[in-house]
Motif scaffolding. Structure first.
Motif, PDB file in Angstrom:
ATOM      1  N   ARG A 261       0.847  -1.206   0.000  1.00 29.78           N
ATOM      2  CA  ARG A 261       0.000   0.000   0.000  1.00 29.78           C
ATOM      3  C   ARG A 261       0.874   1.244   0.000  1.00 29.78           C
ATOM      4  O   ARG A 261       0.642   2.180  -0.765  1.00 29.78           O
ATOM      5  N   VAL A 262       1.884   1.245   0.867  1.00 34.67           N
ATOM      6  CA  VAL A 262       2.770   2.406   0.979  1.00 34.67           C
ATOM      7  C   VAL A 262       3.597   2.563  -0.297  1.00 34.67           C
ATOM      8  O   VAL A 262       3.689   3.648  -0.858  1.00 34.67           O
ATOM      9  N   TYR A 263       4.179   1.476  -0.752  1.00 34.08           N
ATOM     10  CA  TYR A 263       5.023   1.536  -1.951  1.00 34.08           C
ATOM     11  C   TYR A 263       4.234   2.047  -3.162  1.00 34.08           C
ATOM     12  O   TYR A 263       4.734   2.854  -3.948  1.00 34.08           O
ATOM     13  N   GLU A 264       3.008   1.587  -3.306  1.00 35.21           N
ATOM     14  CA  GLU A 264       2.170   2.027  -4.424  1.00 35.21           C
ATOM     15  C   GLU A 264       2.021   3.545  -4.430  1.00 35.21           C
ATOM     16  O   GLU A 264       2.093   4.184  -5.480  1.00 35.21           O
ATOM     17  N   GLU A 265       1.802   4.131  -3.266  1.00 32.50           N
ATOM     18  CA  GLU A 265       1.622   5.588  -3.190  1.00 32.50           C
ATOM     19  C   GLU A 265       2.929   6.344  -3.410  1.00 32.50           C
ATOM     20  O   GLU A 265       2.978   7.294  -4.179  1.00 32.50           O
TER      21      GLU A 265
ATOM     22  N   LYS B  59      -0.725   9.060   1.369  1.00 33.11           N
ATOM     23  CA  LYS B  59      -1.111   9.415   0.000  1.00 33.11           C
ATOM     24  C   LYS B  59       0.105   9.986  -0.718  1.00 33.11           C
ATOM     25  O   LYS B  59       0.984  10.594  -0.094  1.00 33.11           O
ATOM     26  N   ALA B  60       0.126   9.819  -2.026  1.00 37.74           N
ATOM     27  CA  ALA B  60       1.208  10.383  -2.828  1.00 37.74           C
ATOM     28  C   ALA B  60       1.330  11.883  -2.565  1.00 37.74           C
ATOM     29  O   ALA B  60       2.437  12.420  -2.493  1.00 37.74           O
ATOM     30  N   SER B  61       0.212  12.553  -2.373  1.00 36.15           N
ATOM     31  CA  SER B  61       0.242  14.005  -2.135  1.00 36.15           C
ATOM     32  C   SER B  61       0.973  14.359  -0.847  1.00 36.15           C
ATOM     33  O   SER B  61       1.634  15.402  -0.771  1.00 36.15           O
ATOM     34  N   ASP B  62       0.903  13.501   0.181  1.00 35.02           N
ATOM     35  CA  ASP B  62       1.637  13.741   1.435  1.00 35.02           C
ATOM     36  C   ASP B  62       3.138  13.730   1.161  1.00 35.02           C
ATOM     37  O   ASP B  62       3.879  14.583   1.643  1.00 35.02           O
ATOM     38  N   VAL B  63       3.566  12.750   0.392  1.00 26.90           N
ATOM     39  CA  VAL B  63       4.990  12.603   0.087  1.00 26.90           C
ATOM     40  C   VAL B  63       5.451  13.728  -0.836  1.00 26.90           C
ATOM     41  O   VAL B  63       6.529  14.282  -0.658  1.00 26.90           O
TER      42      VAL B  63
END
Length: 178
Positions: free
Chosen positions: A30-34, A96-100
């Motif tokens: 889940r984390v890697y996908e984002e 979420k990708a946006s957080d990163v």
């Protein structure tokens, strides 16, 4: 470079956390996908996470072996091996990708950024690590000098899956979001 930290001992959980499923998907996936939506990504494993290493091989996800001596030691090892990077804990199932992306765009490669949430955003019943009036979350930019807080806004970052209760809560939330 983004590193998904997945080499810890999981002592409070009693099981290898990165492969535990939230919403039927192993947390590390889940984390890697984002994070992989944002930049080149790699998973950091250790001798403590053999199932995570196996999952990375199966899924053809690049990984790096760390000494597994502890979080700080592994971060320092990765900094020596990779240079400055963004780290994201594998037990943040609602990243979420946006957080990163937010922390990545502010990171200059020198000053470390520690991801935090204002306590007013922390959902009731969660007990995050609190420091200087903020909840510390597992999203950081690892540089070579100094450290600053970086305020994030996703309330679900306060749910760091460390215990069976956290995992149960994450699975209930997964049924409602995504």
């Amino acid at each position: 470079m983004i590193v998904v930290m997945a080499g810890g001992r999981s002592s409070r959980m009693g099981k290898e956390k990165p492969v535990l499923k939230v919403g039927r998907v192993p947390m590390v996936l889940r984390v890697y996908e984002e994070v992989s939506k944002v930049d080149e990504s790699i998973v950091a494993v250790s001798r403590h996470t053999p199932k995570t290493r196996e999952l990375c091989i199966k899924e053809r996800i690049e990984f790096i072996e760390t000494p597994g001596a502890g979080y700080v030691e592994d971060i320092n090892y990765l900094l020596r091996e990779l240079g400055p990077f963004i780290s994201v804990s594998s037990d943040l199932p609602f990243i979420k990708a946006s957080d990163v992306y937010e922390i990545k765009k502010e990171f200059n490669g020198r000053i470390s950024l520690t991801g935090v949430l204002p306590l007013s955003l922390v959902p009731r019943d969660l007990n995050p690590v609190v420091y200087r009036g903020y909840a510390i979350v597992g999203v950081n930019a690892v540089g070579v000098e100094g450290e600053e807080f970086f305020i994030l806004h996703n309330p679900l970052l306060a749910l760091n899956v460390n215990t069976p209760w956290d995992l149960e809560l994450a699975n209930r939330i997964a049924g409602l979001v995504r």
